[in-house]
Design a protein around this motif. Structure first.
Motif, PDB file in Angstrom:
ATOM      1  N   THR A 327       0.853  -1.160  -0.123  1.00 49.05           N
ATOM      2  CA  THR A 327       0.146  -0.010  -0.009  1.00 49.05           C
ATOM      3  C   THR A 327       0.881   1.233   0.157  1.00 49.05           C
ATOM      4  O   THR A 327       1.513   1.194   0.852  1.00 49.05           O
ATOM      5  N   SER A 328       0.715   2.054  -1.100  1.00 52.81           N
ATOM      6  CA  SER A 328       1.610   3.342  -0.910  1.00 52.81           C
ATOM      7  C   SER A 328       0.960   4.373  -0.213  1.00 52.81           C
ATOM      8  O   SER A 328      -0.229   3.960   0.209  1.00 52.81           O
ATOM      9  N   PRO A 329       1.679   5.220   0.170  1.00 54.62           N
ATOM     10  CA  PRO A 329       2.973   5.873  -0.171  1.00 54.62           C
ATOM     11  C   PRO A 329       3.947   4.670   0.618  1.00 54.62           C
ATOM     12  O   PRO A 329       3.562   4.302   1.788  1.00 54.62           O
ATOM     13  N   TYR A 330       5.247   4.842   0.042  1.00 57.08           N
ATOM     14  CA  TYR A 330       6.238   4.179   0.503  1.00 57.08           C
ATOM     15  C   TYR A 330       7.348   4.834   1.228  1.00 57.08           C
ATOM     16  O   TYR A 330       7.637   5.890   0.786  1.00 57.08           O
ATOM     17  N   THR A 331       8.047   4.249   2.120  1.00 57.91           N
ATOM     18  CA  THR A 331       9.411   5.086   2.743  1.00 57.91           C
ATOM     19  C   THR A 331      10.410   4.167   2.288  1.00 57.91           C
ATOM     20  O   THR A 331      10.542   2.827   2.297  1.00 57.91           O
ATOM     21  N   PHE A 332      11.634   4.885   1.995  1.00 61.71           N
ATOM     22  CA  PHE A 332      12.902   4.199   1.390  1.00 61.71           C
ATOM     23  C   PHE A 332      13.998   4.517   2.537  1.00 61.71           C
ATOM     24  O   PHE A 332      14.284   5.861   2.759  1.00 61.71           O
ATOM     25  N   THR A 333      14.855   3.655   2.839  1.00 61.25           N
ATOM     26  CA  THR A 333      16.008   3.894   3.368  1.00 61.25           C
ATOM     27  C   THR A 333      17.016   3.083   2.918  1.00 61.25           C
ATOM     28  O   THR A 333      16.852   2.038   2.520  1.00 61.25           O
ATOM     29  N   TRP A 334      18.317   3.676   3.012  1.00 62.01           N
ATOM     30  CA  TRP A 334      19.464   3.141   2.197  1.00 62.01           C
ATOM     31  C   TRP A 334      20.643   2.803   3.216  1.00 62.01           C
ATOM     32  O   TRP A 334      20.771   3.777   4.141  1.00 62.01           O
ATOM     33  N   THR A 343      17.924   8.202   2.913  1.00 59.23           N
ATOM     34  CA  THR A 343      16.502   8.260   2.881  1.00 59.23           C
ATOM     35  C   THR A 343      16.084   8.726   1.526  1.00 59.23           C
ATOM     36  O   THR A 343      16.545   9.734   0.947  1.00 59.23           O
ATOM     37  N   GLY A 344      14.639   8.548   1.253  1.00 60.20           N
ATOM     38  CA  GLY A 344      14.094   8.992   0.018  1.00 60.20           C
ATOM     39  C   GLY A 344      14.172   7.861  -1.084  1.00 60.20           C
ATOM     40  O   GLY A 344      15.309   7.008  -1.233  1.00 60.20           O
ATOM     41  N   ALA A 345      13.204   8.115  -1.863  1.00 61.25           N
ATOM     42  CA  ALA A 345      13.154   7.269  -3.223  1.00 61.25           C
ATOM     43  C   ALA A 345      14.288   7.398  -4.076  1.00 61.25           C
ATOM     44  O   ALA A 345      15.015   6.440  -4.850  1.00 61.25           O
TER      45      ALA A 345
END
Length: 554
Positions: A327-334, A343-345
C-alpha cells in the motif's frame, strides 16, 4: 434646630414627679439638632451645549433627613429630586439654584448656586459607508450613517436612489436591477433650533454573478484500502470566496478546497463536494463522483538502480529506488555498505575509498499490517584515471584589442573541476569559458590550471600570437577630377590578420569592392569617400577622404 421627644412610658421621659409616686403624661419636648443643614450639587457635562441634556446631582448633609430638593435652572424652568435633568434651549450663562429642605421641626433650608455656561453646538455633519462596496442586484447592502456636531441624539433618514427610503443609523437595502444609484443620507439633531446635514454617494450595482459550478479530482485514481486519497475541489461562477465541504460516502466528512481521506475497507463510495459562494443571495453547487477502493495488492517488492554504473572514488553516485505491491505511499531507507545511510526514493552518495560495497534498500509500505521488503546490490568503486587538461581559443590569429574566447576541457580525475587562467600579460580569470583582450601585439603563453574535487592539479599551455591593430589608407588619381572622368582609388592595409577585404562608399550612393577600383562622378561637388578594411579575424578599420569634383571648363 430642635429634635422632638415624647414623654411617657415608651420614651422613659417623666412628665411629673411626685414624692409618693411617679407618673407619665404625654407632652412634646424639643432638643437641638446635631449639625447645620448644608447643600451642594454637581452637573455633567461641565460644558454643555444648547439642546444637550444636563444631569444635575444634589448632595445634602446635616439637618434632619430625609430631605426634599427643588431646582431653579435659571431659564425660567424648575425641577425636583436629588437627581434631575434639564436641556437649555439656547447658549448663554445660567444661574442654577438648588434648595434643600430637611425634615426638622421647624424645617430648615439650605441653598447652593452655580453659573452654567451653555455653548452653541458645533455644526452638524454627516457621512456614511456601505457594504459590500461593489454590490450586485438583489444583494442586501448595509448602509451605516455617522453624525458629529449638533446636539445628539440624531435622526437618520435615507433615500436609496431607486424611490426607496429608510430610517435609522444602520439600514439594509437590495436593488432590484443593476445601475448607478445616488444614495442620500439626511441627519437631524435634537437642538431647539434644529440643524440638518445631508451627504450623498453613488452606489454602482452590477448584475448577479454567473451560476456557481464545482468539480473535483482525486489521486491516486485507483486507491487501496488504508491508503490516503487526496481530493482537490474547484469552483467557478458565483461570488468568491467559496467554502468547500465533503462527504466521503463512508460516513466521514471534511472541509476545505483540498483534503485527504483514507478508506478503511474496499468498496464503491459516492463522494459529494458541496460548494457555497460568498454572494447574497448565496449560491450552492454540488459535484459527485464514485470512487472504487480495492484491497492492497500482493506482496511488497523493491528494486533500485544507480548511476554511473562504474563509479569512482570521490564521484557522486545517484541511487533510485522503486517499489510495487503493498500500500503506497512507501518509505525508502538506504545502507551504502561503507557505514553511511540515506533516505528517500532518490538519493546520492560519494565513496572515498576503492572497493566493493553491498548497498541495501529497505522499503516500508503504508498498509495495516505494514509490509517491509529489501533489495541488495554490490557496487564496485575504482580509482579515477589521471587528470588531464586542454584548451582552445578563437580567433586563431587575434588582433591587439580584440576579444579572444578561451575554452577549457578536462578529463580523468574526479569531477567536478575548477579552472583558472593566466594569459601571459598579467591578466587572470576563472571558469571553463572565459574571454580576454590583449592590449598590444606579441606572443603570449596562456596557461590553464585544472583542479579536480580530489585535489589533483594539472596545467596546459598554448602560445597566442597577437597581431598589431588593423589600419589602412587610400589614395586616388587624378586629385582634382572632372565630371565623368574616371578616378582610380587604391587601398593599403596593415596590421591585423591577412588576407584583407576592401569595401568602398563613394559618397554619391554608389559602392564597390576590391583593393583598387575606378569610379566616375556625374556632377561637380564634394564627395566623402569611405574605405572599410576587414581582416581575416573579422576586425574592421574605416578611413574617409573628401574628393572635390571640379566644374568642366568650356
Amino acid at each position: 434646630m430642635w429634635e422632638q421627644h415624647v414623654c411617657g412610658y415608651l420614651t422613659n421621659v417623666p412628665c411629673t414627679s411626685q414624692p409618693e409616686e411617679m407618673w407619665f403624661d404625654q407632652h412634646t419636648l424639643y432638643t437641638p439638632s446635631s449639625s447645620q443643614l448644608r447643600a451642594s450639587f454637581s452637573y455633567t457635562p461641565t460644558t454643555p451645549t444648547a439642546g444637550q441634556t444636563v444631569t444635575f446631582t444634589a448632595t445634602a448633609s446635616g439637618g434632619t433627613s430625609p430631605y426634599s430638593y427643588s431646582w431653579n435652572f435659571g431659564d425660567g424652568t424648575t425641577g425636583t429630586g436629588s437627581t434631575t435633568t434639564h436641556a437649555y434651549s439656547s447658549a448663554g450663562p445660567y444661574t442654577a439654584t438648588l434648595m434643600v429642605v430637611d425634615s426638622g421641626i421647624p424645617p430648615h433650608t439650605a441653598t447652593s448656586q452655580q453659573t452654567i455656561t451653555v455653548k452653541s453646538p458645533p455644526p452638524l455633519s454627516a457621512s456614511f459607508t456601505f457594504n459590500p462596496s461593489s454590490p450586485q442586484a438583489q444583494q442586501q447592502v448595509t448602509f451605516t450613517g455617522t453624525a458629529t456636531g449638533g446636539t445628539s441624539p440624531y435622526s437618520f433618514s435615507w433615500t436609496f436612489g431607486d424611490n426607496s427610503t429608510g430610517t435609522g443609523a444602520t439600514v439594509s437595502h437590495a436593488y432590484a436591477s443593476s445601475g448607478s444609484y445616488t444614495v442620500t443620507l439626511t441627519v437631524k439633531d435634537s437642538s431647539t433650533s434644529q440643524q440638518t446635514a445631508t451627504t450623498q454617494q453613488t452606489v454602482s450595482v452590477s448584475n448577479p454573478a454567473p451560476t456557481l459550478t464545482g468539480s473535483f479530482t482525486y489521486s491516486p485514481a485507483s486507491p487501496q484500502a488504508g491508503q490516503f486519497v487526496s481530493f482537490t475541489g474547484s469552483a467557478s461562477g458565483g461570488t468568491p470566496p467559496y467554502s468547500f465541504s465533503w462527504s466521503f460516502g463512508d460516513g466521514s466528512t471534511g472541509t476545505g478546497s483540498s483534503v485527504t481521506h483514507a478508506y478503511s475497507s474496499a468498496g464503491s463510495y459516492t463522494v459529494t463536494l458541496s460548494i457555497k459562494d460568498g454572494g447574497s443571495p448565496q449560491q450552492t453547487a454540488t459535484s459527485q463522483q464514485t470512487i472504487s477502493v480495492t484491497n492492497p495488492s500482493s506482496t511488497l517488492t523493491a528494486s533500485f538502480t544507480y548511476t554511473p554504473s562504474s563509479p569512482q572514488t570521490g564521484q557522486s553516485v545517484t541511487f533510485t529506488g522503486t517499489a510495487s505491491g503493498g500500500t503506497s505511499p512507501y518509505t525508502f531507507t538506504w545502507s551504502f555498505g561503507d557505514g553511511s545511510t540515506g533516505t528517500g526514493a532518490s538519493t546520492t552518495h560519494t565513496y572515498s575509498l576503492v572497493g566493493s560495497y553491498a548497498v541495501t534498500l529497505t522499503v516500508v509500505d503504508s498498509g495495516s499490517p505494514q509490509q517491509t521488503t529489501t533489495s541488495q546490490r554490490t557496487i564496485s568503486v575504482a580509482n579515477p584515471p589521471p587528470l588531464s587538461a586542454g584548451l582552445t581559443f578563437s580567433p586563431a590569429s587575434p588582433d591587439a584589442g580584440q576579444s579572444v574566447s578561451f575554452t577549457a576541457s578536462a578529463s580523468g580525475g574526479t569531477s567536478p573541476y575548477s579552472y583558472s587562467w593566466s594569459f601571459g600579460d598579467g591578466g587572470t580569470a576563472s571558469g571553463n569559458l572565459v574571454s580576454h583582450s590583449f592590449a598590444s601585439a606579441g606572443s603570449y603563453t596562456v596557461t590553464l590550471s585544472v583542479t579536480d574535487s580530489g585535489g589533483q592539479r594539472v596545467q596546459a599551455s598554448k602560445t597566442v600570437t597577437v597581431n598589431a591593430q588593423l589600419s589602412g589608407s587610400f589614395s586616388y588619381s587624378p586629385s582634382s577630377p572632372l565630371p565623368l572622368e574616371a578616378v582610380t582609388f587604391s587601398a593599403t592595409g596593415s596590421g591585423g590578420a591577412q588576407p584583407y577585404s576592401y569595401s568602398w562608399d563613394f559618397g554619391d550612393g554608389t559602392t564597390a569592392n576590391g583593393q583598387t577600383v575606378r569610379h566616375s562622378y556625374l556632377l561637380p561637388g564634394s564627395y566623402v569617400v569611405t574605405l572599410t578594411i576587414t581582416d581575416a579575424s573579422g576586425q574592421r578599420f574605416t578611413t574617409s577622404q573628401t574628393v572635390i569634383v571640379l566644374t568642366n571648363i568650356v
